[in-house]
Design an enzyme around this catalytic site. Structure first.
Site, PDB file in Angstrom:
ATOM      1  N   ASN A  12     -26.811 -23.723 -13.854  1.00  0.00           N
ATOM      2  CA  ASN A  12     -26.498 -25.128 -13.561  1.00  0.00           C
ATOM      3  C   ASN A  12     -27.276 -25.953 -12.405  1.00  0.00           C
ATOM      4  O   ASN A  12     -27.358 -27.159 -12.423  1.00  0.00           O
ATOM      5  CB  ASN A  12     -24.991 -25.229 -13.439  1.00  0.00           C
TER       6      ASN A  12
ATOM      7  N   ASP B 124     -16.430 -26.425 -20.944  1.00  0.00           N
ATOM      8  CA  ASP B 124     -17.611 -27.168 -21.250  1.00  0.00           C
ATOM      9  C   ASP B 124     -17.406 -28.564 -22.048  1.00  0.00           C
ATOM     10  O   ASP B 124     -16.187 -28.573 -22.778  1.00  0.00           O
ATOM     11  CB  ASP B 124     -18.584 -26.169 -22.334  1.00  0.00           C
TER      12      ASP B 124
HETATM   13  C1  IPE Z   1     -21.572 -23.076 -19.065  1.00  0.00           C
HETATM   14  O1  IPE Z   1     -21.937 -24.441 -19.558  1.00  0.00           O
HETATM   15  C2  IPE Z   1     -21.369 -23.121 -17.650  1.00  0.00           C
HETATM   16  C3  IPE Z   1     -19.842 -23.848 -17.164  1.00  0.00           C
HETATM   17  C4  IPE Z   1     -19.015 -24.109 -18.155  1.00  0.00           C
HETATM   18  C5  IPE Z   1     -19.982 -23.921 -15.746  1.00  0.00           C
HETATM   19  P1  IPE Z   1     -23.157 -25.078 -19.737  1.00  0.00           P
HETATM   20  O2  IPE Z   1     -23.342 -26.507 -20.214  1.00  0.00           O
HETATM   21  O3  IPE Z   1     -23.985 -24.826 -18.580  1.00  0.00           O
HETATM   22  O4  IPE Z   1     -23.878 -23.884 -20.833  1.00  0.00           O
HETATM   23  P2  IPE Z   1     -25.366 -24.357 -21.828  1.00  0.00           P
HETATM   24  O5  IPE Z   1     -26.523 -25.047 -21.060  1.00  0.00           O
HETATM   25  O6  IPE Z   1     -24.809 -25.264 -22.760  1.00  0.00           O
HETATM   26  O7  IPE Z   1     -25.566 -22.930 -22.227  1.00  0.00           O
HETATM   27  C1  IPE Z   2     -19.415 -28.246 -18.385  1.00  0.00           C
HETATM   28  O1  IPE Z   2     -19.819 -29.573 -18.852  1.00  0.00           O
HETATM   29  C2  IPE Z   2     -19.133 -28.464 -16.620  1.00  0.00           C
HETATM   30  C3  IPE Z   2     -20.183 -27.779 -16.190  1.00  0.00           C
HETATM   31  C4  IPE Z   2     -21.203 -27.000 -16.710  1.00  0.00           C
HETATM   32  C5  IPE Z   2     -20.552 -28.071 -14.670  1.00  0.00           C
HETATM   33  P1  IPE Z   2     -21.149 -30.006 -18.991  1.00  0.00           P
HETATM   34  O2  IPE Z   2     -21.527 -30.682 -17.823  1.00  0.00           O
HETATM   35  O3  IPE Z   2     -21.944 -28.715 -19.561  1.00  0.00           O
HETATM   36  O4  IPE Z   2     -20.902 -31.071 -20.304  1.00  0.00           O
HETATM   37  P2  IPE Z   2     -21.849 -30.988 -21.567  1.00  0.00           P
HETATM   38  O5  IPE Z   2     -22.013 -29.670 -22.184  1.00  0.00           O
HETATM   39  O6  IPE Z   2     -23.194 -31.452 -20.932  1.00  0.00           O
HETATM   40  O7  IPE Z   2     -20.976 -31.959 -22.223  1.00  0.00           O
HETATM   41 MG    MG Z   3     -22.294 -28.035 -21.200  1.00  0.00          MG
END
Ligand code: IPE
Ligand code: IPE
Ligand code: MG
Length: 241
Positions: A67, A19
């Protein structure tokens, strides 16, 4: 053909919630996809670090069932990144003896991506080194629901006696049926939540939440977290002898 895995007291299976790509890009004034590309580049280093620290199974969360709520352009960019990643990395993964699997619901993914996923699984099926599992369109609740549906179908078809269903039964229907439960779950970016990752499987996992954003996460920090696991006292509800 890849390094031998050092067996030890460390975690055999590490799962990672990668993340922080979006915030990493934002901090640089760049679009979120720039962060996703930077994040994808970090995966190889972590896979390569596994044998030295005794990690046989690495499971990474790449795209959750939630997502899809993101903008159409971010979702399309991620799907195209996955296609490119598989195409580009396939040969190196095979050469490093990495066995690749995908978990998650493939029904909603585009056919071209699913074909590449199937091909990479087939191509590395005989690899005996690190087991890399990539979760795409994966949600723990969705996985349990799909597993329950198949279990119910087996009951309806007379292949499974409902009275025999216990906590050993459901895991056989999960996407992770051939994997051991994760010993350690790492989440980067400072969020202390599991966001629907490996819900059933992580019942007794140890957790590490670190502030590092995924594109800044490297082998050194990974190794440190894996070593720290050795100091944990996993009691599984019992008491220390
Ligand atoms: C979790 O991260 C999913 C992945 C790393 C693929 P998210 O960024 O989607 O999770 P939330 O929204 O912070 O819970
Ligand atoms: C994790 O990074 C990757 C996916 C969930 C696909 P994020 O896209 O959630 O990055 P932040 O949390 O917005 O910084
Ligand atoms: Mg994230």
């Amino acid at each position: 053909m890849g390094k031998p895995i050092r067996e030890g007291a460390g975690p055999r299976h590490v799962a990672v919630i990668m993340d922080g790509n979006g915030r990493w890009a934002q901090a640089r004034g760049r679009p979120r996809l720039f962060g996703h590309h930077a994040g994808a580049k970090r995966v190889r280093e972590i896979v390569q670090a596994c044998p030295d620290v005794g990690v046989k199974y690495l499971t990474i969360f790449a795209f959750s069932t939630e997502n899809w709520k993101r903008t159409q352009s971010e979702v399309a960019g991620l799907m195209s990144l996955f296609r490119r990643y598989i195409t580009k990395e396939a040969r190196a993964l095979k050469a490093e003896n990495v066995q690749v699997r995908f978990i998650g619901d493939r029904v909603r993914l585009d056919h071209k991506l699913v074909r590449l996923m199937d091909e990479l699984e087939q191509m590395t099926v005989d690899c005996t080194g690190v087991n890399l599992t990539i979760a795409i369109n994966y949600g723990g609740r969705d996985e349990v629901a799909r597993a329950t549906r198949r279990l119910a179908e087996d009951v309806a078809a007379g292949k499974l006696d409902p009275a025999s269903v216990d906590e050993e039964t459901l895991p056989r229907y999960l996407d992770t049926c051939v994997l051991p439960d994760p010993d350690l779950v790492i989440r980067t970016s400072g969020e202390a939540r599991i966001s629907n990752f490996l819900l059933w499987q992580s019942a007794y996992a140890e957790y590490e939440f670190v502030d590092t954003l995924w594109p800044d996460f490297g082998a050194e920090e990974f190794s440190r977290l894996v070593s720290a696991y050795g100091t944990r006292d996993r009691r599984y509800g019992g008491v220390r002898a």
